[in-house]
Motif scaffolding. Structure first.
Motif, mmCIF file in Angstrom:
data_model
loop_
_atom_site.group_PDB
_atom_site.id
_atom_site.type_symbol
_atom_site.label_atom_id
_atom_site.label_comp_id
_atom_site.label_asym_id
_atom_site.label_seq_id
_atom_site.Cartn_x
_atom_site.Cartn_y
_atom_site.Cartn_z
ATOM 1 N N ASP A 13 1.143 -1.515 -0.213
ATOM 2 C CA ASP A 13 -0.033 -0.645 -0.218
ATOM 3 C C ASP A 13 1.004 1.066 -0.202
ATOM 4 N N ASP A 14 0.583 2.200 -1.155
ATOM 5 C CA ASP A 14 1.394 3.744 -1.397
ATOM 6 C C ASP A 14 3.029 2.890 -1.530
ATOM 7 N N THR A 15 3.224 2.042 -1.782
ATOM 8 C CA THR A 15 4.251 1.768 -2.217
ATOM 9 C C THR A 15 4.841 1.005 -3.546
ATOM 10 N N LEU A 16 3.564 0.242 -3.434
ATOM 11 C CA LEU A 16 3.323 -0.378 -5.340
ATOM 12 C C LEU A 16 1.929 0.138 -6.010
ATOM 13 N N TRP A 17 1.211 0.628 -5.104
ATOM 14 C CA TRP A 17 -0.627 1.116 -5.588
ATOM 15 C C TRP A 17 -0.986 2.117 -4.262
ATOM 16 N N HIS A 18 -1.650 3.134 -5.310
ATOM 17 C CA HIS A 18 -2.537 3.622 -4.041
ATOM 18 C C HIS A 18 -3.079 3.522 -2.974
ATOM 19 N N ASN A 19 -3.312 3.678 -1.828
ATOM 20 C CA ASN A 19 -4.322 3.207 -0.888
ATOM 21 C C ASN A 19 -4.731 4.828 0.005
ATOM 22 N N GLU A 20 -3.578 4.710 0.410
ATOM 23 C CA GLU A 20 -4.139 6.191 1.670
ATOM 24 C C GLU A 20 -5.190 7.221 1.584
ATOM 25 N N ARG A 21 -5.118 7.190 -0.018
ATOM 26 C CA ARG A 21 -5.736 8.459 -0.652
ATOM 27 C C ARG A 21 -7.959 8.206 -0.447
ATOM 28 N N PHE A 22 -7.754 6.464 -0.265
ATOM 29 C CA PHE A 22 -9.035 6.477 -0.476
ATOM 30 C C PHE A 22 -9.687 6.406 1.337
ATOM 31 N N PHE A 23 -8.526 6.132 2.147
ATOM 32 C CA PHE A 23 -8.635 6.425 3.525
ATOM 33 C C PHE A 23 -8.840 7.948 3.461
ATOM 34 N N LYS A 24 -8.641 9.510 2.534
ATOM 35 C CA LYS A 24 -8.696 9.842 3.115
ATOM 36 C C LYS A 24 -9.599 10.775 2.421
ATOM 37 N N LEU A 25 -10.536 10.295 2.022
ATOM 38 C CA LEU A 25 -11.842 10.732 0.830
ATOM 39 C C LEU A 25 -13.414 10.122 1.978
ATOM 40 N N THR A 26 -12.466 8.428 2.759
ATOM 41 C CA THR A 26 -13.508 8.748 3.574
ATOM 42 C C THR A 26 -13.877 9.810 4.503
ATOM 43 N N GLN A 27 -12.629 10.100 5.424
ATOM 44 C CA GLN A 27 -12.736 10.803 6.200
ATOM 45 C C GLN A 27 -13.422 12.030 6.401
ATOM 46 N N GLU A 28 -13.133 12.332 4.475
ATOM 47 C CA GLU A 28 -13.540 14.098 4.631
ATOM 48 C C GLU A 28 -15.726 13.586 4.915
ATOM 49 N N ARG A 29 -15.499 12.609 3.918
ATOM 50 C CA ARG A 29 -16.569 12.547 3.950
ATOM 51 C C ARG A 29 -17.651 11.963 5.431
ATOM 52 N N PHE A 30 -16.934 11.960 6.421
ATOM 53 C CA PHE A 30 -16.982 11.346 7.875
ATOM 54 C C PHE A 30 -17.174 12.944 8.477
ATOM 55 N N ASP A 102 -4.504 1.344 -8.334
ATOM 56 C CA ASP A 102 -4.136 1.785 -9.105
ATOM 57 C C ASP A 102 -2.128 1.986 -8.974
ATOM 58 N N LEU A 103 -2.017 1.643 -10.004
ATOM 59 C CA LEU A 103 -0.564 1.210 -9.638
ATOM 60 C C LEU A 103 0.043 2.416 -9.380
ATOM 61 N N LEU A 104 0.936 2.872 -8.868
ATOM 62 C CA LEU A 104 2.251 3.730 -8.768
ATOM 63 C C LEU A 104 3.284 3.701 -10.229
ATOM 64 N N PRO A 105 3.805 5.030 -10.216
ATOM 65 C CA PRO A 105 4.869 4.769 -11.234
ATOM 66 C C PRO A 105 5.245 4.049 -10.873
ATOM 67 N N HIS A 106 6.151 3.696 -12.376
ATOM 68 C CA HIS A 106 7.578 2.502 -12.487
ATOM 69 C C HIS A 106 7.496 1.536 -11.075
ATOM 70 N N SER A 219 13.572 9.268 -4.327
ATOM 71 C CA SER A 219 12.658 9.990 -4.616
ATOM 72 C C SER A 219 11.093 9.477 -4.880
ATOM 73 N N ASP A 220 11.107 8.768 -5.707
ATOM 74 C CA ASP A 220 10.263 7.094 -6.307
ATOM 75 C C ASP A 220 10.990 5.877 -6.488
ATOM 76 N N LEU A 221 10.224 5.295 -7.231
ATOM 77 C CA LEU A 221 10.469 3.398 -7.512
ATOM 78 C C LEU A 221 11.253 3.199 -9.324
ATOM 79 N N GLY A 222 11.280 4.503 -9.324
ATOM 80 C CA GLY A 222 11.614 4.899 -10.701
ATOM 81 C C GLY A 222 13.601 5.219 -10.760
#
Length: 232
Positions: A13-30, A102-106, A219-222
């Motif tokens: 999570d958040d190394t190979l693919w996105h994850n935390e952004r889904f938690f943030k969106l749910t927190q905003e709705r909360f 949703d995979l992160l770049p590289h 800086s990133d997996l690249g």
């Protein structure tokens, strides 16, 4: 780096693919749902406190997050939160458990570079079914020699996992969390590579061990192939 590298592991999570952004969106709705009862900042503070308390009961992952939101909603409304709000929080959790990967770049290129070194592992924590789903949907599953889903990332856990190969001393852990991916791996005697992500759960914050001889930051997996090419 002063020892031959033979095994490389990645966080998910958040190394190979996105994850935390889904938690943030749910927190905003909360925060929107509980706006009649408390200010957003105060609500997020109470939620984080609940999450910290509940990790030992529920572990890491979406299910524990949802239960912590429900507990917090009950606290800030003095147990008068409408049932419709509870229902929406449950529905939000179910949506999170079905979000696309949703995979992160590289990501794939980094795994291919690691395969040239030796066995490649995935080491992640969280809900078993959710993590298995994400691995399957990522399209990366066949690139791992082993997948380990653990309740917590500790020096003992890393030692146990890498002892099945050539030991932690000749292994590398790559991830976006200094608290879970890097520092425990360094304590186990291995190398820890930090790959920052824009979003990070507050519980995962930790100081970078910049003076540690086995700590690296990219800086990133690249940038991983170049880092590996410089290893003996």
């Amino acid at each position: 780096m002063d020892q031959t590298l033979t095994t490389i592991a990645f966080d998910a999570d958040d190394t190979l693919w996105h994850n935390e952004r889904f938690f943030k969106l749910t927190q905003e709705r909360f925060a929107e749902l509980l706006a009649p009862h408390t200010e957003p900042d105060a609500l997020m503070t109470r939620l984080l406190e609940a999450e910290r308390r509940n990790i030992r009961h529920y572990g890491f992952g979406i299910k524990g997050f949802v239960l912590s939101m429900i507990e917090t909603a009950l606290e800030v409304t003095d147990n008068s939160v409408p049932g419709t709000v509870i229902a929406e929080l449950i529905a939000a959790g179910q949506d999170m458990l079905q979000h696309p990967v949703d995979l992160l770049p590289h990501a794939a290129d980094a795994l291919r570079a690691a395969q040239a070194v030796g066995p490649v592992l995935l080491i992640t924590k969280g809900d078993l079914l959710d993590q298995e789903r994400k691995v399957a949907q990522s399209g990366l599953g066949d690139m791992f020699d082993a997948i380990q889903i653990v309740s917590a990332k500790t020096p003992a856990a890393y030692t146990r996992i890498f002892d099945a190969y050539d030991g932690a001393a000749s292994s590398m852990m790559i991830g976006n969390s200094l608290a879970s991916d890097v520092r425990p791996m360094l304590e186990a005697g291995g190398w820890g590579v930090y790959v920052p992500h824009d979003l990070l759960w507050d519980i995962e914050h930790a100081e970078a061990p910049k003076d540690h001889p086995r700590f690296r930051e990219i800086s990133d997996l690249g940038a991983l192939p170049d880092l590996l090419s410089k290893h003996p």
